[in-house]
Design an enzyme around this catalytic site. Sequence first.
Site, PDB file in Angstrom:
ATOM      1  N   HIS A   1       0.831  -1.203   0.000  1.00 45.19           N
ATOM      2  CA  HIS A   1       0.000   0.000   0.000  1.00 45.19           C
ATOM      3  C   HIS A   1       0.864   1.252   0.000  1.00 45.19           C
ATOM      4  O   HIS A   1       0.627   2.203  -0.762  1.00 45.19           O
ATOM      5  CB  HIS A   1      -0.927   0.000   1.229  1.00 45.19           C
ATOM      6  CG  HIS A   1      -1.768   1.233   1.354  1.00 45.19           C
ATOM      7  ND1 HIS A   1      -1.349   2.348   2.046  1.00 45.19           N
ATOM      8  CD2 HIS A   1      -2.990   1.541   0.840  1.00 45.19           C
ATOM      9  CE1 HIS A   1      -2.283   3.279   1.976  1.00 45.19           C
ATOM     10  NE2 HIS A   1      -3.287   2.827   1.259  1.00 45.19           N
TER      11      HIS A   1
ATOM     12  N   CYS B   1      -5.771   2.133 -15.634  1.00 42.79           N
ATOM     13  CA  CYS B   1      -5.490   2.977 -14.470  1.00 42.79           C
ATOM     14  C   CYS B   1      -4.857   2.169 -13.345  1.00 42.79           C
ATOM     15  O   CYS B   1      -4.830   2.604 -12.205  1.00 42.79           O
ATOM     16  CB  CYS B   1      -6.764   3.665 -13.980  1.00 42.79           C
ATOM     17  SG  CYS B   1      -8.109   2.536 -13.577  1.00 42.79           S
TER      18      CYS B   1
END
Length: 477
Positions: A70, A456
Amino acid sequence: MGRGVVRGKGVRAAPGGARGHGWFGAERAVGIKGQQQVVVLVRPETSPDDCHGMSAATGILTARGGSTSHAAVVARGLGLPCVAGCAALSIDLAKREMRVGDVVIKEGDAISIDGTTGEVFAGELPTKAPNYAAETELIELLSWADKRRRLGVWVNADTPGECIEARKLGAEGVGLARTEHMFRQAERLPHVQAMIMADTEDGRKAALAKLLPFQQGDFREMYKAMDGLPVVIRLIDPPLHEFLREFATVNVDIAVAEATGTNGEDLERKKNIWRRLEQLHEDNPMLGLRGCRLLLVYPEILEMQIRAILGAAADVAAHGIKAKPEIMMPLVATMGELDRLVEQVTAVAKAVEAERKVKIPYKFGTMIELPRACIIADQIAEKTEFFSFGTNDLTQTVLGISRDDAQKSFLSRYVEQKIIPDDPFQVLDQGGVGAMMRMAVERGRKTKPGLKIGICGEHAGEPASVAFCHRIGLTYV
């Protein structure tokens, strides 16, 4: 960055050098930045709850994680240097200190990181800000490429500031604005949590009404920055429990209060939170109630977001700004979902236009991030004006691999032992994930030849993956 004594080394998660005062929590990072201090956010590992602190930082350092963690993914999206998975780094959140090798660094002390080499230093080393305008040879090379390339180059941006910077660097549109990142800012999160805790639709709508001005204000400023260029806005994607992470151990507080005979409103509030967390618990939340499923179960969230998107477009249009919103639905897998979403968006759009007495142009599309969506892309194209591949989720669902879990356990070993050639979350798996993408492009454009298709996911910045996107005919990365 200049050289100093290396105190630790981790994964080169996002390039560049950063220096500042090391702070161990997102709220602290935001507060210290507000005092005009430069912050390096230091965490054992980051989660979506840390995003506002990451945005406030000049660099990010974590003890755990890798190049697809992350921290790494968000840092690259923000353009921040990041060193992840620094094995020498031991963080004691209770004492507010960390150890890097044999050096103890207190919270607030100066540190430096080099995301290009993975090195960590005690103290502040000199850094030099990039000046792309002065790189005349680079600019000339890119100008040659611009004359030949077919792929458009768009940006992932979640804030007006990111849009302004991206436009300076030549971005031709916003390919992904993640609305949930806007929800996590400190002044907004309480309204999101109130919406989640509400027992009734009216309660949820009341909380969302307080969130609406924030979201609409963000979109207004993003449209101004991208005047005349498209802005693809993805509606809320993650499961709701991610907005309640700060309450993950509230059951401990309840147990202590009950053991000591403490009662009162605070205890009842914590019990209500715990009950809601139990209701939201899922064994596999990334395949659970998230994305468009969340919007269909709670259509009032969709209504608020569409009102914010279109209301902001109407606001700026009144001042001569040309807004080009493109509304993107995440995690669509069936035509039943898509049909209902089209109905709901159309109904809200008509209501906003009637209230504003103006026509508000927008496009409607979906993320292609599940294998079934690739298979029925010909049907999906009948109801949409654009696709955008979400290759992070598509990789997870095609390979059956949880990105965060795999990075911690077996994925690095697989790459080291040549069981697989590359980390599939860094380099696109062309034989599997790529085959699904090729199918979706062919089937989608069979229905709608001029269909705009982008990507994306994290792979949009990796050279071999970009070359593959070029070969299968994507519109932009």
